[in-house]
Design a protein around this motif. Sequence first.
Motif, PDB file in Angstrom:
ATOM      1  N   GLU A  62       3.374   7.143   1.492  1.00 56.76           N
ATOM      2  CA  GLU A  62       3.125   8.447   1.136  1.00 56.76           C
ATOM      3  C   GLU A  62       4.397   9.234   0.799  1.00 56.76           C
ATOM      4  N   ALA A  63       5.435   8.820   1.322  1.00 61.72           N
ATOM      5  CA  ALA A  63       6.689   9.715   1.209  1.00 61.72           C
ATOM      6  C   ALA A  63       7.453   9.167  -0.242  1.00 61.72           C
ATOM      7  N   GLN A  96       6.751  -2.615  -0.638  1.00 63.55           N
ATOM      8  CA  GLN A  96       6.961  -3.225  -2.079  1.00 63.55           C
ATOM      9  C   GLN A  96       5.549  -3.616  -2.708  1.00 63.55           C
ATOM     10  N   HIS A  97       4.593  -4.247  -2.050  1.00 68.32           N
ATOM     11  CA  HIS A  97       3.392  -4.379  -2.527  1.00 68.32           C
ATOM     12  C   HIS A  97       2.355  -3.294  -2.618  1.00 68.32           C
ATOM     13  N   LEU A  98       2.387  -2.242  -1.664  1.00 70.24           N
ATOM     14  CA  LEU A  98       1.579  -1.229  -1.906  1.00 70.24           C
ATOM     15  C   LEU A  98       1.959  -0.282  -3.067  1.00 70.24           C
ATOM     16  N   LEU A  99       3.377  -0.236  -3.178  1.00 71.08           N
ATOM     17  CA  LEU A  99       4.064   0.916  -4.239  1.00 71.08           C
ATOM     18  C   LEU A  99       3.763   0.023  -5.622  1.00 71.08           C
ATOM     19  N   GLU A 100       3.317  -1.220  -5.560  1.00 59.55           N
ATOM     20  CA  GLU A 100       3.491  -2.118  -6.854  1.00 59.55           C
ATOM     21  C   GLU A 100       5.003  -2.141  -7.321  1.00 59.55           C
ATOM     22  N   ILE A 101       6.183  -2.180  -6.657  1.00 67.99           N
ATOM     23  CA  ILE A 101       7.545  -2.393  -7.117  1.00 67.99           C
ATOM     24  C   ILE A 101       7.537  -3.763  -7.607  1.00 67.99           C
ATOM     25  N   PRO A 102       7.833  -4.101  -8.673  1.00 69.78           N
ATOM     26  CA  PRO A 102       8.116  -5.369  -9.345  1.00 69.78           C
ATOM     27  C   PRO A 102       8.825  -6.325  -8.455  1.00 69.78           C
ATOM     28  N   PHE A 361      -3.018   6.434   0.964  1.00 70.40           N
ATOM     29  CA  PHE A 361      -2.825   5.037   1.152  1.00 70.40           C
ATOM     30  C   PHE A 361      -3.486   4.881   2.628  1.00 70.40           C
ATOM     31  N   ALA A 362      -4.074   3.863   2.823  1.00 74.29           N
ATOM     32  CA  ALA A 362      -4.695   3.469   4.226  1.00 74.29           C
ATOM     33  C   ALA A 362      -4.481   1.910   4.673  1.00 74.29           C
ATOM     34  N   LEU A 363      -4.300   1.859   6.039  1.00 77.56           N
ATOM     35  CA  LEU A 363      -4.504   0.545   6.521  1.00 77.56           C
ATOM     36  C   LEU A 363      -5.746  -0.068   6.653  1.00 77.56           C
ATOM     37  N   LYS A 364      -6.318  -0.939   6.047  1.00 76.38           N
ATOM     38  CA  LYS A 364      -7.706  -1.146   5.679  1.00 76.38           C
ATOM     39  C   LYS A 364      -8.219  -2.199   6.885  1.00 76.38           C
ATOM     40  N   ALA A 365      -7.260  -3.208   7.278  1.00 75.55           N
ATOM     41  CA  ALA A 365      -7.456  -4.238   8.111  1.00 75.55           C
ATOM     42  C   ALA A 365      -6.250  -4.975   8.527  1.00 75.55           C
ATOM     43  N   ILE A 366      -6.352  -5.490   9.808  1.00 82.68           N
ATOM     44  CA  ILE A 366      -5.096  -6.567  10.175  1.00 82.68           C
ATOM     45  C   ILE A 366      -6.029  -7.698  10.448  1.00 82.68           C
ATOM     46  N   GLY A 369      -3.320 -10.919  12.108  1.00 84.29           N
ATOM     47  CA  GLY A 369      -1.988 -10.365  12.129  1.00 84.29           C
ATOM     48  C   GLY A 369      -1.257  -9.886  10.701  1.00 84.29           C
ATOM     49  N   HIS A 370      -1.892 -10.139   9.796  1.00 84.80           N
ATOM     50  CA  HIS A 370      -1.366  -9.854   8.608  1.00 84.80           C
ATOM     51  C   HIS A 370      -2.090  -8.351   8.221  1.00 84.80           C
ATOM     52  N   ARG A 371      -1.323  -7.543   7.678  1.00 82.37           N
ATOM     53  CA  ARG A 371      -1.837  -6.010   7.430  1.00 82.37           C
ATOM     54  C   ARG A 371      -2.309  -5.993   5.874  1.00 82.37           C
ATOM     55  N   VAL A 372      -3.503  -5.460   5.856  1.00 85.55           N
ATOM     56  CA  VAL A 372      -3.948  -5.032   4.524  1.00 85.55           C
ATOM     57  C   VAL A 372      -4.408  -3.828   4.237  1.00 85.55           C
ATOM     58  N   TYR A 373      -3.553  -3.244   3.098  1.00 86.12           N
ATOM     59  CA  TYR A 373      -3.478  -1.765   2.978  1.00 86.12           C
ATOM     60  C   TYR A 373      -4.418  -1.482   1.675  1.00 86.12           C
ATOM     61  N   THR A 374      -4.595  -0.337   1.150  1.00 78.78           N
ATOM     62  CA  THR A 374      -5.417  -0.058   0.132  1.00 78.78           C
ATOM     63  C   THR A 374      -5.123   1.419  -0.460  1.00 78.78           C
ATOM     64  N   ARG A 375      -4.873   1.630  -1.773  1.00 82.33           N
ATOM     65  CA  ARG A 375      -4.651   2.766  -2.413  1.00 82.33           C
ATOM     66  C   ARG A 375      -6.002   3.503  -2.644  1.00 82.33           C
ATOM     67  N   LEU A 376      -6.187   4.619  -1.916  1.00 80.53           N
ATOM     68  CA  LEU A 376      -7.445   5.436  -2.077  1.00 80.53           C
ATOM     69  C   LEU A 376      -7.973   5.913  -3.220  1.00 80.53           C
TER      70      LEU A 376
END
Length: 376
Positions: A62-63, A96-102, A361-366, A369-376
Amino acid sequence: MKGIRRMVGIDRLNYYTPRSYLDMHTLAEARGVDPMKYIKGIGQEKMSVIGPHEDIITMAAEAAAPICDDKAAIDLIIFATESGVDYSKAAAIYLQHLLEIPNPVRVIELKQACYALTSGLHLARDFVLSHPGKKALVVSSDVAWYGFETAGEVTQGAGAIAMIVSENPRLAVVNSGTPYTSDVPDFYRPNTHDVPIVDGKFSIECYNTALKQTFTPGGYTYIGFHMPFAKMADKANRILQDDAISDDALLHVKSFSKEIGNIYNGSLYLALLGILTGVGDLTGETIGMFSYGSGSIGEFFTLDIQPNYQDVIEKDAWTTHLSSRQALDMLGYEMAMEHFIKREKETDYHFSLTAPDDATFALKAIDNGHRVYTRL
Ligand code: CAA
């Protein structure tokens, strides 16, 4: 190139703090404490409380998202935190993944209590100095959690800071600083503990010692202090005696911290936000910055504010973000923190609540142990 000084520093700056807060009157009443202890003695009016859809990675995203307009230019991501979610994998990879940085980018997570962000800023500066034309994204994100009914409870908070470090920065040139490291048991969180082991009074002594060892007089009108609680800025400023900043300047230094609480690594940079937001024109000003991370290390360094810096800061958005939060009652605060602490221990978790409308952004699942995020 002999004789040409390359200027490197903060090109963009942004912050995020969760959308709910606990008022210190509410906390004081519940804990049977005179509210003036929290408001005058500790200097806090509110503390931000993390939402159920959030963690340190969503807060960092978010920041960072609003200042990452040229993602392909980012060659390094440094993520400073003392609230890490994995002993092995850097939070910077999720970011990096969540922000889609190459993918052609270096990532790392840094730790040294509340100091790691300052370390990250200086490492990024040196990286850019030695790799002309490159940029770095430097973030911190933390949840300060001491536990219910502890002395530290009033000094909690949550939030993230993001900075783009580049050559010819539009906001501030970062000058090299003076560090002071000393092995002290003032505040630390061994792997076996959910909350830090803190000797509060001793930690303030250690902070003050590090300040005395590193401060470099410079006739500063503004000095940003690391603020584990807003009153710490008053205590630190008093130590500087003839070099102390004015009471009016201190009000700006504390204006974000007293509303948000401790965000560990980012707390010093809340002081910078307060100064940039509250003061008319800072062009050409050199701002002192004192960073402290328990354990411990202190570093004093300076920032040279650049012409036209006002074009790249978002004063209105920063203050609106703060003033548009929702107040929680005690039950809401306790449920939010219980949810957070329980979820952070889960290996498998699926988010089933509703994220607020203004969340990106939200934490969708763990998942194992691996975190899965989503862009809302
Ligand atoms: N009205 C006005 N003021 C009052 C009051 C009242 N009714 N009652 C008490 N006060 C004042 C006290 O006089 C005291 O003022 P001074 O500090 O100026 O003496 C102040 O309120 C705090 O009172 P106490 O000393 O009794 O507070 P405490 O024992 O509850 O502990 C604390 C305060 C040490 C900060 C505790 O909250 C704590 O341990 N916090 C976590 C550790 C921390 O933040 N350490 C800071 C340095 S470490 C660091 O910087 C790294 C980091 O981020 C953690």
